[in-house]
Design a protein around this motif. Structure first.
Motif, PDB file in Angstrom:
ATOM      1  N   VAL A  83      72.665  92.482  -2.247  1.00  7.42           N
ATOM      2  CA  VAL A  83      73.187  91.488  -1.420  1.00  7.42           C
ATOM      3  C   VAL A  83      72.913  90.252  -2.641  1.00  7.42           C
ATOM      4  O   VAL A  83      71.951  89.764  -3.075  1.00  7.42           O
ATOM      5  N   LEU A  84      74.117  89.292  -2.437  1.00  5.20           N
ATOM      6  CA  LEU A  84      74.295  88.067  -3.500  1.00  5.20           C
ATOM      7  C   LEU A  84      73.380  87.051  -2.937  1.00  5.20           C
ATOM      8  O   LEU A  84      73.513  86.798  -1.583  1.00  5.20           O
ATOM      9  N   THR A  85      72.634  86.547  -3.639  1.00  5.61           N
ATOM     10  CA  THR A  85      71.566  85.414  -3.458  1.00  5.61           C
ATOM     11  C   THR A  85      71.440  84.367  -4.360  1.00  5.61           C
ATOM     12  O   THR A  85      72.084  84.477  -5.610  1.00  5.61           O
ATOM     13  N   ILE A  86      71.058  83.219  -3.833  1.00  6.60           N
ATOM     14  CA  ILE A  86      70.928  82.157  -4.821  1.00  6.60           C
ATOM     15  C   ILE A  86      69.553  81.492  -4.965  1.00  6.60           C
ATOM     16  O   ILE A  86      68.956  81.695  -3.916  1.00  6.60           O
ATOM     17  N   LYS A  87      69.191  80.784  -5.912  1.00  8.08           N
ATOM     18  CA  LYS A  87      68.083  80.148  -5.998  1.00  8.08           C
ATOM     19  C   LYS A  87      68.358  78.862  -6.217  1.00  8.08           C
ATOM     20  O   LYS A  87      69.097  78.362  -6.863  1.00  8.08           O
ATOM     21  N   ARG A  88      67.961  77.961  -4.947  1.00  9.82           N
ATOM     22  CA  ARG A  88      68.506  76.661  -4.784  1.00  9.82           C
ATOM     23  C   ARG A  88      68.000  75.713  -6.011  1.00  9.82           C
ATOM     24  O   ARG A  88      66.769  75.730  -6.129  1.00  9.82           O
ATOM     25  N   ALA A  89      69.018  75.046  -6.256  1.00 16.69           N
ATOM     26  CA  ALA A  89      68.636  74.056  -7.385  1.00 16.69           C
ATOM     27  C   ALA A  89      67.606  72.879  -6.814  1.00 16.69           C
ATOM     28  O   ALA A  89      66.913  72.338  -7.613  1.00 16.69           O
ATOM     29  N   ASP A  90      67.843  72.585  -5.636  1.00 16.57           N
ATOM     30  CA  ASP A  90      66.972  71.273  -5.402  1.00 16.57           C
ATOM     31  C   ASP A  90      65.850  71.679  -4.819  1.00 16.57           C
ATOM     32  O   ASP A  90      64.909  70.875  -4.887  1.00 16.57           O
ATOM     33  N   ASN A  91      65.430  72.766  -4.262  1.00 12.04           N
ATOM     34  CA  ASN A  91      64.093  73.123  -3.761  1.00 12.04           C
ATOM     35  C   ASN A  91      63.320  74.562  -4.312  1.00 12.04           C
ATOM     36  O   ASN A  91      62.363  74.818  -3.800  1.00 12.04           O
ATOM     37  N   GLY A  92      64.065  75.232  -4.959  1.00 11.39           N
ATOM     38  CA  GLY A  92      63.687  76.501  -5.412  1.00 11.39           C
ATOM     39  C   GLY A  92      63.732  77.699  -4.699  1.00 11.39           C
ATOM     40  O   GLY A  92      63.165  78.585  -5.003  1.00 11.39           O
ATOM     41  N   THR A  93      64.231  77.636  -3.516  1.00 11.59           N
ATOM     42  CA  THR A  93      64.005  78.698  -2.542  1.00 11.59           C
ATOM     43  C   THR A  93      65.036  79.607  -2.485  1.00 11.59           C
ATOM     44  O   THR A  93      66.377  79.241  -3.102  1.00 11.59           O
ATOM     45  N   TRP A  94      65.195  80.816  -2.305  1.00  3.13           N
ATOM     46  CA  TRP A  94      66.148  81.801  -2.381  1.00  3.13           C
ATOM     47  C   TRP A  94      66.618  82.031  -0.834  1.00  3.13           C
ATOM     48  O   TRP A  94      66.095  82.169   0.021  1.00  3.13           O
ATOM     49  N   GLU A  95      67.928  81.953  -0.995  1.00  4.87           N
ATOM     50  CA  GLU A  95      68.980  82.080   0.244  1.00  4.87           C
ATOM     51  C   GLU A  95      70.061  82.737   0.093  1.00  4.87           C
ATOM     52  O   GLU A  95      70.419  82.843  -1.419  1.00  4.87           O
ATOM     53  N   PRO A  96      70.723  83.149   1.074  1.00  5.70           N
ATOM     54  CA  PRO A  96      72.130  83.696   1.023  1.00  5.70           C
ATOM     55  C   PRO A  96      72.875  82.385   0.746  1.00  5.70           C
ATOM     56  O   PRO A  96      72.709  81.137   1.188  1.00  5.70           O
ATOM     57  N   PRO A  97      73.962  82.404  -0.264  1.00  2.00           N
ATOM     58  CA  PRO A  97      74.858  81.019  -0.383  1.00  2.00           C
ATOM     59  C   PRO A  97      75.691  80.739   0.860  1.00  2.00           C
ATOM     60  O   PRO A  97      75.887  81.343   1.911  1.00  2.00           O
ATOM     61  N   GLY A  98      75.594  79.446   0.848  1.00  2.31           N
ATOM     62  CA  GLY A  98      76.263  78.651   2.143  1.00  2.31           C
ATOM     63  C   GLY A  98      76.125  77.230   2.326  1.00  2.31           C
ATOM     64  O   GLY A  98      75.261  76.718   1.232  1.00  2.31           O
ATOM     65  N   GLY A  99      76.558  76.407   3.259  1.00  4.08           N
ATOM     66  CA  GLY A  99      76.376  75.167   3.293  1.00  4.08           C
ATOM     67  C   GLY A  99      76.994  74.579   4.723  1.00  4.08           C
ATOM     68  O   GLY A  99      77.451  75.380   5.482  1.00  4.08           O
ATOM     69  N   VAL A 100      77.097  73.253   4.765  1.00  2.00           N
ATOM     70  CA  VAL A 100      77.733  72.588   5.833  1.00  2.00           C
ATOM     71  C   VAL A 100      79.334  72.918   6.045  1.00  2.00           C
ATOM     72  O   VAL A 100      79.968  72.911   4.927  1.00  2.00           O
ATOM     73  N   LEU A 101      79.579  73.046   7.308  1.00  2.00           N
ATOM     74  CA  LEU A 101      81.048  73.570   7.503  1.00  2.00           C
ATOM     75  C   LEU A 101      81.715  71.938   7.496  1.00  2.00           C
ATOM     76  O   LEU A 101      81.237  71.151   8.123  1.00  2.00           O
ATOM     77  N   GLU A 102      82.628  71.824   6.767  1.00  2.00           N
ATOM     78  CA  GLU A 102      83.542  70.639   6.908  1.00  2.00           C
ATOM     79  C   GLU A 102      84.249  70.458   8.209  1.00  2.00           C
ATOM     80  O   GLU A 102      84.561  71.546   8.905  1.00  2.00           O
ATOM     81  N   LEU A 103      84.404  69.296   8.710  1.00  3.49           N
ATOM     82  CA  LEU A 103      85.036  68.874   9.953  1.00  3.49           C
ATOM     83  C   LEU A 103      86.339  69.731  10.323  1.00  3.49           C
ATOM     84  O   LEU A 103      86.433  70.315  11.480  1.00  3.49           O
ATOM     85  N   ALA A 104      87.392  69.765   9.562  1.00  5.87           N
ATOM     86  CA  ALA A 104      88.566  70.402   9.953  1.00  5.87           C
ATOM     87  C   ALA A 104      88.722  71.735   9.138  1.00  5.87           C
ATOM     88  O   ALA A 104      89.808  72.426   9.041  1.00  5.87           O
ATOM     89  N   GLU A 105      87.589  72.390   8.933  1.00 10.30           N
ATOM     90  CA  GLU A 105      87.510  73.826   8.566  1.00 10.30           C
ATOM     91  C   GLU A 105      87.240  74.840   9.188  1.00 10.30           C
ATOM     92  O   GLU A 105      86.062  74.718  10.026  1.00 10.30           O
ATOM     93  N   ALA A 106      87.938  75.999   9.220  1.00  7.98           N
ATOM     94  CA  ALA A 106      87.395  77.186  10.138  1.00  7.98           C
ATOM     95  C   ALA A 106      86.348  77.630   9.337  1.00  7.98           C
ATOM     96  O   ALA A 106      86.049  77.844   8.142  1.00  7.98           O
ATOM     97  N   PRO A 107      85.361  78.294  10.272  1.00  9.92           N
ATOM     98  CA  PRO A 107      84.324  78.737   9.786  1.00  9.92           C
ATOM     99  C   PRO A 107      84.318  79.915   8.692  1.00  9.92           C
ATOM    100  O   PRO A 107      83.641  79.845   7.568  1.00  9.92           O
ATOM    101  N   GLU A 108      85.400  80.817   8.702  1.00 11.71           N
ATOM    102  CA  GLU A 108      85.581  81.837   7.708  1.00 11.71           C
ATOM    103  C   GLU A 108      86.068  81.314   6.348  1.00 11.71           C
ATOM    104  O   GLU A 108      85.632  81.657   5.121  1.00 11.71           O
ATOM    105  N   ASP A 109      86.820  80.117   6.223  1.00 12.21           N
ATOM    106  CA  ASP A 109      87.145  79.329   5.276  1.00 12.21           C
ATOM    107  C   ASP A 109      85.919  78.651   4.515  1.00 12.21           C
ATOM    108  O   ASP A 109      85.842  78.552   3.373  1.00 12.21           O
TER     109      ASP A 109
END
Length: 151
Positions: A29-55
Motif C-alpha cells: 500500500v502506498l503511504t507517506i510520512k507527513r512532513a509536518d508531524n512525521g506520522t505515516w498515513e495514506p495520502p490525502g487532504g482537504v477536498l476543494e469546494l468545487a471538486e468531486a471526491p474522486e478528483d
C-alpha cells in the motif's frame, strides 16, 4: 419566508477530506510520512469546494506521492469528532508516475499490511485495513487518536 438557506450560529461546520489507499498487485500500500508531524498515513487532504471526491483523491495522491491513480471504490467514511472532519477513503490502483517527495511528504513508501498496522496510528491504519476488505464501505468515528467503540 425566504427560500434561501441561512445557517444559524449553532449549525455545526465540518471539513471534508479524501484519502487514497493505493494497492499494488503484490498487496503493498502506498503511504507517506507527513512532513509536518512525521506520522505515516495514506495520502490525502482537504477536498476543494468545487471538486468531486474522486478528483480530489487523484489530485492529493499525485501531489503528495507523484503516483497517478484510478479510483476503484469508496471503502470508508470516518468522522473525527473532536475536529469536525469527515474523511472519505477510496481504494485505488496506480496508473503511472513514480514515487517522489513533496512539501507535504518526508517519505513515500509501499508498505505491507503488517507494516501499516505497526507504523500508523490506529485511526489511519484502520482506513487501510478497511480498504483491503471486500463489501460495503465502513463508517467509523474517532476522537483523532482512538476509534469510538461500539457498546
Amino acid at each position: 419566508m425566504s427560500n434561501t438557506c441561512h445557517k444559524s450560529p449553532s449549525t455545526p461546520l465540518h471539513s471534508v477530506s479524501v484519502a487514497g489507499v493505493v494497492v499494488r498487485e503484490d498487496g503493498r500500500v502506498l503511504t507517506i510520512k507527513r512532513a509536518d508531524n512525521g506520522t505515516w498515513e495514506p495520502p490525502g487532504g482537504v477536498l476543494e469546494l468545487a471538486e468531486a471526491p474522486e478528483d480530489g483523491v487523484r489530485r492529493e495522491v499525485y501531489e503528495e506521492t507523484g503516483i497517478k491513480v484510478q479510483v476503484d471504490r469508496l471503502t470508508g467514511v470516518y468522522k473525527n469528532t473532536s475536529r469536525g472532519i469527515v474523511a472519505l477513503v477510496f481504494r485505488c490502483h496506480a496508473e503511472g508516475g513514480y514515487e517522489q517527495l513533496s512539501d507535504e511528504s518526508a517519505a513515500v513508501e509501499w508498505l505491507t499490511p503488517d507494516e501499516v498496522t505497526s507504523r500508523m496510528a490506529e485511526v489511519y491504519a484502520v482506513r487501510v485495513t478497511d480498504a483491503l476488505l471486500d463489501g460495503a464501505p465502513r463508517v467509523r468515528a474517532h476522537d483523532g487518536r482512538t476509534l469510538a467503540r461500539k457498546l
